[in-house]
Design an enzyme around this catalytic site. Structure first.
Site, PDB file in Angstrom:
ATOM      1  N   CYS A   1       0.833  -1.356   0.348  1.00 28.64           N
ATOM      2  CA  CYS A   1       0.024  -0.079   0.127  1.00 28.64           C
ATOM      3  C   CYS A   1       0.635   0.826  -0.367  1.00 28.64           C
ATOM      4  O   CYS A   1       1.712   1.374   0.941  1.00 28.64           O
ATOM      5  CB  CYS A   1      -0.812   0.284   0.915  1.00 28.64           C
ATOM      6  SG  CYS A   1      -2.147  -1.116   1.311  1.00 28.64           S
TER       7      CYS A   1
ATOM      8  N   ARG B   1       4.050  -0.142  -4.809  1.00 30.16           N
ATOM      9  CA  ARG B   1       4.210  -0.770  -3.733  1.00 30.16           C
ATOM     10  C   ARG B   1       2.265  -1.334  -3.256  1.00 30.16           C
ATOM     11  O   ARG B   1       2.212  -1.954  -2.150  1.00 30.16           O
ATOM     12  CB  ARG B   1       3.941   0.338  -2.464  1.00 30.16           C
ATOM     13  CG  ARG B   1       4.756   1.168  -2.334  1.00 30.16           C
ATOM     14  CD  ARG B   1       4.942   2.194  -0.634  1.00 30.16           C
ATOM     15  NE  ARG B   1       4.333   1.289  -0.011  1.00 30.16           N
ATOM     16  CZ  ARG B   1       5.396   1.830   0.771  1.00 30.16           C
ATOM     17  NH1 ARG B   1       6.784   1.816   0.128  1.00 30.16           N
ATOM     18  NH2 ARG B   1       5.699   0.798   2.065  1.00 30.16           N
TER      19      ARG B   1
ATOM     20  N   TRP C   1      -2.417  -2.889  -1.708  1.00 33.35           N
ATOM     21  CA  TRP C   1      -2.452  -3.403  -1.902  1.00 33.35           C
ATOM     22  C   TRP C   1      -2.909  -4.787  -0.531  1.00 33.35           C
ATOM     23  O   TRP C   1      -2.195  -5.294   0.194  1.00 33.35           O
ATOM     24  CB  TRP C   1      -1.266  -4.017  -1.804  1.00 33.35           C
ATOM     25  CG  TRP C   1      -0.430  -5.834  -1.704  1.00 33.35           C
ATOM     26  CD1 TRP C   1       0.175  -6.346  -3.012  1.00 33.35           C
ATOM     27  CD2 TRP C   1      -0.162  -7.045  -0.907  1.00 33.35           C
ATOM     28  NE1 TRP C   1       0.442  -7.663  -2.619  1.00 33.35           N
ATOM     29  CE2 TRP C   1       0.164  -8.104  -1.661  1.00 33.35           C
ATOM     30  CE3 TRP C   1      -0.576  -6.867   0.574  1.00 33.35           C
ATOM     31  CZ2 TRP C   1       0.276  -9.145  -1.560  1.00 33.35           C
ATOM     32  CZ3 TRP C   1      -0.266  -8.005   0.697  1.00 33.35           C
ATOM     33  CH2 TRP C   1       0.297  -9.512   0.219  1.00 33.35           C
TER      34      TRP C   1
ATOM     35  N   ASN D   1      -2.119   1.781   5.719  1.00 34.39           N
ATOM     36  CA  ASN D   1      -1.053   0.882   5.069  1.00 34.39           C
ATOM     37  C   ASN D   1      -0.433  -0.380   6.509  1.00 34.39           C
ATOM     38  O   ASN D   1      -0.818   0.286   7.597  1.00 34.39           O
ATOM     39  CB  ASN D   1       0.362   1.006   4.850  1.00 34.39           C
ATOM     40  CG  ASN D   1       0.608   0.541   4.378  1.00 34.39           C
ATOM     41  OD1 ASN D   1       1.397  -0.933   3.715  1.00 34.39           O
ATOM     42  ND2 ASN D   1       2.559   0.747   4.526  1.00 34.39           N
ATOM     43  N   GLY D   2      -1.082  -1.300   6.329  1.00 33.04           N
ATOM     44  CA  GLY D   2      -0.659  -2.403   6.714  1.00 33.04           C
ATOM     45  C   GLY D   2      -1.702  -3.216   7.267  1.00 33.04           C
ATOM     46  O   GLY D   2      -2.794  -3.645   7.198  1.00 33.04           O
TER      47      GLY D   2
ATOM     48  N   GLU E   1      17.942 -17.704  -8.196  1.00 30.91           N
ATOM     49  CA  GLU E   1      17.717 -16.364  -8.352  1.00 30.91           C
ATOM     50  C   GLU E   1      16.763 -16.290  -9.812  1.00 30.91           C
ATOM     51  O   GLU E   1      16.026 -15.217 -10.008  1.00 30.91           O
ATOM     52  CB  GLU E   1      18.777 -14.999  -8.321  1.00 30.91           C
ATOM     53  CG  GLU E   1      18.202 -13.666  -8.736  1.00 30.91           C
ATOM     54  CD  GLU E   1      17.211 -12.485  -7.428  1.00 30.91           C
ATOM     55  OE1 GLU E   1      16.842 -13.496  -6.486  1.00 30.91           O
ATOM     56  OE2 GLU E   1      17.448 -11.732  -7.807  1.00 30.91           O
TER      57      GLU E   1
ATOM     58  N   LYS F   1      13.225 -14.625 -10.569  1.00 32.09           N
ATOM     59  CA  LYS F   1      12.674 -14.230 -11.693  1.00 32.09           C
ATOM     60  C   LYS F   1      11.849 -13.517 -12.582  1.00 32.09           C
ATOM     61  O   LYS F   1      10.241 -13.631 -12.700  1.00 32.09           O
ATOM     62  CB  LYS F   1      14.161 -13.324 -12.510  1.00 32.09           C
ATOM     63  CG  LYS F   1      15.137 -11.759 -11.666  1.00 32.09           C
ATOM     64  CD  LYS F   1      14.953 -10.714 -11.217  1.00 32.09           C
ATOM     65  CE  LYS F   1      13.833 -11.065  -9.866  1.00 32.09           C
ATOM     66  NZ  LYS F   1      14.607 -10.420  -9.044  1.00 32.09           N
TER      67      LYS F   1
ATOM     68  N   GLU G   1       8.332 -14.698 -10.992  1.00 33.69           N
ATOM     69  CA  GLU G   1       7.790 -13.153 -10.821  1.00 33.69           C
ATOM     70  C   GLU G   1       7.103 -12.423 -12.234  1.00 33.69           C
ATOM     71  O   GLU G   1       5.767 -11.401 -11.413  1.00 33.69           O
ATOM     72  CB  GLU G   1       8.285 -12.311  -9.341  1.00 33.69           C
ATOM     73  CG  GLU G   1       9.541 -11.994  -9.884  1.00 33.69           C
ATOM     74  CD  GLU G   1      10.108 -10.948  -8.865  1.00 33.69           C
ATOM     75  OE1 GLU G   1       9.196 -10.852  -8.558  1.00 33.69           O
ATOM     76  OE2 GLU G   1      10.886 -11.427  -8.782  1.00 33.69           O
TER      77      GLU G   1
ATOM     78  N   HIS H   1      19.564 -36.041  -7.381  1.00 40.83           N
ATOM     79  CA  HIS H   1      18.756 -36.862  -6.354  1.00 40.83           C
ATOM     80  C   HIS H   1      17.278 -36.554  -6.396  1.00 40.83           C
ATOM     81  O   HIS H   1      16.713 -37.164  -5.255  1.00 40.83           O
ATOM     82  CB  HIS H   1      19.479 -36.111  -5.221  1.00 40.83           C
ATOM     83  CG  HIS H   1      21.461 -36.714  -4.852  1.00 40.83           C
ATOM     84  ND1 HIS H   1      21.363 -38.044  -4.548  1.00 40.83           N
ATOM     85  CD2 HIS H   1      22.054 -36.282  -4.825  1.00 40.83           C
ATOM     86  CE1 HIS H   1      22.711 -38.121  -4.103  1.00 40.83           C
ATOM     87  NE2 HIS H   1      22.694 -36.558  -5.056  1.00 40.83           N
TER      88      HIS H   1
ATOM     89  N   LYS I   1       6.527  -4.307  -3.903  1.00 46.11           N
ATOM     90  CA  LYS I   1       7.614  -4.104  -4.129  1.00 46.11           C
ATOM     91  C   LYS I   1       7.008  -3.701  -2.438  1.00 46.11           C
ATOM     92  O   LYS I   1       8.773  -4.658  -2.163  1.00 46.11           O
ATOM     93  CB  LYS I   1       8.002  -2.379  -4.515  1.00 46.11           C
ATOM     94  CG  LYS I   1       9.207  -2.436  -4.405  1.00 46.11           C
ATOM     95  CD  LYS I   1       9.554  -2.841  -5.747  1.00 46.11           C
ATOM     96  CE  LYS I   1      11.695  -2.526  -5.876  1.00 46.11           C
ATOM     97  NZ  LYS I   1      12.259  -3.522  -6.264  1.00 46.11           N
TER      98      LYS I   1
END
Ligand code: F6R
Length: 616
Positions: A2, A27, A75, A101-102, A485, A489, A492, A508, A611
């Site tokens: 948010c 955000r 968000w 926000n939160g 990584e 990428k 996402e 394995h 983000k």
């Protein structure tokens, strides 16, 4: 999660707030809204969808002139992304508007209390309760919005940034902060509140970071900060060291492409000024002295996502240089497993935003256990560095694209500097050995530049493989976190099934995933720097190929041994093994970015993500 913006001054609040929201869209971007104070009333519009949808709605209206307003980009946590769950939320009397926000953890009982008092709640959010509570508290405070905010904040548990306006007080906005970011911007006859300085950087670079459990009241003429009990508190003003252009796309189609291209500069800036004339390294801010560092017998890195991968890379280097055992732990797991940390443990928290709740909570836990803490962070004045004993800032500049790129490279560099610093003060390495590594690091910006020259070839490979169902990534040693990584990428951005494996681990189990034509990206270490590792991974490529997979091999210039086993080769400049992640990661970023573009996805704002993840 948010984005929050507030403005009071003499400019057009709507324009300033919407422009601020644009900069904070990273955000959260599932709904957005604004509220303006005008003529003793609130004017509010909010819409599910991205800010474009809100702007379209606004363009069809005639908003009132107002120089006091708040805005929010969401968000979703409690309640889906709908118009009614979007912020702002308005109190039942229509006079108070709030953005949040939160997560308000005790919202269920507060909701019940409000319902029993006859208040009709119109959304499924936890946030709406705050609007009603502030409005109901105002009469007892003589209509003092800041005091009402303080009283309500004391009743809330969880994480919250709240910003409120009152239709009857057009000259002020009030904000409160607990466990969630909030920054104040001080302009000339105007003031701003935002989750991140990016929202107001076009207007001012003078900022104040609010501390934990503080309330701020802003008018055009000034700012007053108190704790939740009304006691004035000292504030820490700072000047933002980048300007508005750093948060623009600067001619690139995507923030991600711009940020990939900025990596040579970001790496160079992160190293700049760290080493004095005598060759000694310096941290930004340290309350841990060298004697204490000599007592460290274990390092624990805590981080999430990409930052966690940077920690995994750093483990190889720090253990090698210092001979101190290094554990790297997902922050969300760390504090719940009763970890063994104490006074002689150095806990390194790596975070681009400095606000990631999982990392912050893990850091606090480590502090409670007596550990010494060091933050590697990209955001000046954010919570994680503020709560750490020492800080090393990464000077990547603002990272706007949701997928982390330049932050990753700079986190590796910063963690390496910490490793070298430890090795220096503990006497594990001679000065000339430290300098040799620093020279290698100093070469990296130009090597990353060389990689950037070859991105068109990488894009062509991505386009060819864009229809693949899944992609595997394998590597050994520091190439293993690079593989992780690369896979993250791709997941996402391209929403594809992608996995990273230690190449030696394939046999394995994961080797059963291989099938005809499945793309496997292999990160090959330098043959001259580590011949044994190199030869082992060439055998791994052969095993993969023998099972019909299509191999995309990232190998250094001049390594001809991969020619016969690679379907595609991505060349990177020759580097010592520990430096290779700084070049090998870059083509994988470009690969995912192109895959996502070809598949028609929003690269800068992938679905379901945000983000800055300020919820646990
Ligand atoms: C992936 C990504 C995330 C972040 C993670 C931690 O591209 O960006 O995995 O790395 O959410 O964020 P920070 O570094 O802000 O703590």
């Amino acid at each position: 999660m948010c984005g929050i913006v507030g403005y009071v001054g003499s400019g057009s609040a709507l324009e300033i707030v919407v422009a601020g929201l644009r900069r904070l869209e990273y955000r959260g971007y599932d709904s957005a809204g604004v509220a303006l104070v005008a003529d003793g009333d609130l004017w509010m519009r909010k819409r599910a969808g991205k800010i474009d949808v809100l702007e379209e709605a606004l363009s069809a209206e005639s908003p009132p002139d107002s120089s006091t307003g708040i805005g929010h980009t969401r968000w979703a946590t409690h309640g889906g992304p709908t118009d009614s769950n979007a912020h702002p939320h308005i109190s039942a009397d229509g006079k108070v508007a709030i953005i949040h926000n939160g997560i308000i953890e005790n919202f269920a009982e507060l909701r019940e209390e409000l319902t029993e008092a006859g208040v009709h709640l119109t959304s499924e959010t936890d946030s709406e309760v705050a609007a009603h509570l502030v409005a109901l508290t105002l009469p007892d405070t003589g209509d003092d919005l800041a005091e009402a905010m303080r009283q309500v904040s004391r009743r809330l548990s969880g994480a919250f940034t709240l910003v409120a306006v009152d239709a009857r007080r057009p000259d002020r906005i009030v904000g409160a902060r607990r466990n969630s970011p909030l920054v104040v911007g001080i302009g000339d006859g105007e003031a701003f509140l935002a989750s991140d300085v990016a929202a107001f950087i076009a207007h001012t670079r003078d900022a104040i970071e609010l501390g934990q459990d503080q309330v701020v009241e802003l008018t055009a003429g000034g700012v007053e900060v108190t704790d939740f009990y009304g006691e004035p508190v000292d504030t820490k003003p700072f000047t933002v060291d980048w300007d508005a252009s750093a948060a623009e796309k600067g001619g690139y189609d995507l923030f991600m492409l711009k940020e990939i291209a900025e990596q040579p500069r970001a790496v160079a800036d992160t190293m700049r000024g760290r080493i004095d004339r005598s060759g000694q390294l310096h941290l930004d801010d340290s309350r841990i002295n060298d004697n204490e560092l000599r007592e460290i017998d274990k390092v624990v890195v805590i981080a999430c996502g990409t930052a966690y991968h940077a920690g995994l890379v750093a483990k190889y280097a720090i253990e090698h240089w210092t001979r101190i055992p290094v554990e790297v732990e997902l922050a969300s797991e760390f504090r719940y497993r009763d970890p063994i940390v104490g006074r002689s443990t150095l806990v390194i928290a790596i975070s681009q935003s400095g606000e990631t709740m999982d990392t912050l909570m893990a850091l606090r836990y480590a502090r409670e256990q007596g550990a010494r803490t060091l933050a590697i962070c990209n955001t000046l004045g954010s919570t994680i560095p503020r709560e750490s004993d020492a800080v090393l800032y990464t000077y990547a500049g603002p990272e706007i694209a949701v997928a982390s790129t330049k932050a990753f490279l700079t986190q590796i560099v910063a963690a390496y500097l910490v490793g070298l610093y430890l090795a220096q003060v503990r006497g594990n390495m001679f000065g000339d050995e430290v300098r040799r590594i620093l020279d290698q690091l100093a070469d990296m910006p130009s090597k990353v530049d060389l990689v950037l020259d070859t991105v068109e070839d990488v894009r062509a490979i991505a386009r060819e493989l864009a229809e693949a169902r899944a992609v595997l990534f394998i590597g050994r040693h520091v190439g293993f976190p690079v593989a992780l990584e690369g896979a993250l990428k791709l997941k996402e951005l391209a929403y594809m099934h992608a996995e990273g494996f230690a190449a030696g681990e394939l046999k394995h189990g994961p080797i059963a995933l291989l099938e005809e034509g499945l793309p496997v990206v292999v990160v090959v270490p330098s043959p001259s720097s580590s011949a044994m590792l190199h030869d082992k991974i060439v055998s791994n490529i052969q095993e993969v190929r023998a099972r019909g997979a299509r191999t995309i091999v990232v190998a250094e210039e001049g390594d001809e041994s991969v020619n016969s086993v690679a379907d595609h080769i991505i060349r990177v400049p020759a580097t010592p093994t520990l430096m290779q992640p700084l070049v090998a990661t870059v083509p994988l970023q470009v690969f995912s970015c192109e895959m996502a573009t070809v598949r028609g996805h929003d690269v800068d704002q992938p679905r379901n993500l945000a983000k800055s993840v300020t919820v646990e």
